[in-house]
Design an enzyme around this catalytic site. Structure first.
Site, PDB file in Angstrom:
ATOM      1  N   ASP A  99       0.824  -1.207   0.000  1.00 14.18           N
ATOM      2  CA  ASP A  99       0.000   0.000   0.000  1.00 14.18           C
ATOM      3  C   ASP A  99       0.864   1.266   0.000  1.00 14.18           C
ATOM      4  O   ASP A  99       2.001   1.245   0.466  1.00 14.18           O
ATOM      5  CB  ASP A  99      -0.905   0.026   1.237  1.00 14.18           C
ATOM      6  CG  ASP A  99      -1.955  -1.075   1.186  1.00 14.18           C
ATOM      7  OD1 ASP A  99      -2.242  -1.571   0.085  1.00 14.18           O
ATOM      8  OD2 ASP A  99      -2.490  -1.418   2.258  1.00 14.18           O
TER       9      ASP A  99
HETATM   10  N1  URA Z   1      -1.677  -6.075   3.425  1.00  8.56           N
HETATM   11  C1  URA Z   1      -2.106  -4.794   3.527  1.00  8.56           C
HETATM   12  O1  URA Z   1      -3.137  -4.512   4.098  1.00  8.56           O
HETATM   13  N2  URA Z   1      -1.348  -3.844   2.951  1.00  8.56           N
HETATM   14  C2  URA Z   1      -0.186  -4.115   2.306  1.00  8.56           C
HETATM   15  O2  URA Z   1       0.453  -3.194   1.814  1.00  8.56           O
HETATM   16  C3  URA Z   1       0.226  -5.446   2.219  1.00  8.56           C
HETATM   17  C4  URA Z   1      -0.535  -6.412   2.792  1.00  8.56           C
END
Ligand code: URA
Length: 222
Positions: A99
């Protein structure tokens, strides 16, 4: 980005940089159908030929990056892309996603086979996440029994707990999976950092990157 043609040729694996310089001096190298001279530069998108034969410009690369907050794992048209932190001539992309507000280990490559292998669910490559939660964590057993999400159940392992901070291991790779899973158990993820994929541990500082060793590449796709 323009770089010296002898460097591009050497990068492609065609021959050494010195040999490439000789070929340029002999007038055997063309960029976009024009004979070039030593010191001339080209872009990865240019067509380079040696004795009229095009070279494959892109040698394969495999990289670990420690992604800082605010950078996106996309090749699309956004302001801050994780791939732009790695200034190399090859056109690379991220293997899977982290993310925008997450940090940590991201793999980058131009090797499609490698990316497909890593991403394929049947591989079940574990990923480790360090998390900072909004409150102390007390749901190890509940979590390890499996957390039901709209797109299926997730079975994490809780590797360590230190009050608000935990490390979990999951093999699934769906979008926002860690945040959604914790939210289901009424925790809010304040910070998320991926610290390991398979046996590969993050060992570069935030914003920095390095090439993987052949051994690391083999271990990831074995
Ligand atoms: N799970 C999430 O919620 N965000 C990420 O970036 C990776 C795994």
């Amino acid at each position: 980005m323009e770089i010296r043609v002898q460097a591009i040729i050497a990068h492609s694996g065609y021959c050494s940089r010195r040999k490439a310089e000789e070929l340029i001096e002999k007038g055997k190298v063309k960029v976009n159908d024009q004979i070039i001279k030593l010191g001339d530069k080209a872009k990865v998108t240019d067509t380079i030929t040696i004795d009229e034969m095009p070279i494959s410009q892109e040698k394969k690369v495999w990289i670990m990056l420690n992604k800082p907050k605010g950078y996106e794992c996309t090749s699309g048209n956004v302001k801050k892309r994780a791939i732009d932190l790695v200034q190399i001539p090859e056109r690379i992309y991220t293997v899977g996603r982290l993310d925008k507000d997450a940090t940590g280990l991201v793999l980058l490559t131009n090797d499609g086979d490698f990316a497909n292998k890593i991403m394929h669910p049947s591989k079940e490559i574990p990923k480790y996440y360090w998390l900072l939660l909004d409150r102390e964590f007390h749901d190890k057993e509940k979590m390890e029994k499996g957390v039901r999400l709209v797109d299926g159940k997730v079975f994490p392992k809780v590797v360590s707990i230190d009050k608000h901070k935990i490390v979990i291991k999951i093999v699934e790779g769906r979008k926002h999976i860690v945040k959604r899973m914790l939210f289901k158990l009424k925790y809010f993820v304040k910070a998320l950092k991926r610290i390991q994929i398979g046996n590969l541990k993050l060992d570069v500082k935030e914003g920095k990157w390095r090439y993987l060793t052949q051994k690391e590449i083999n271990q990831l796709v074995q």
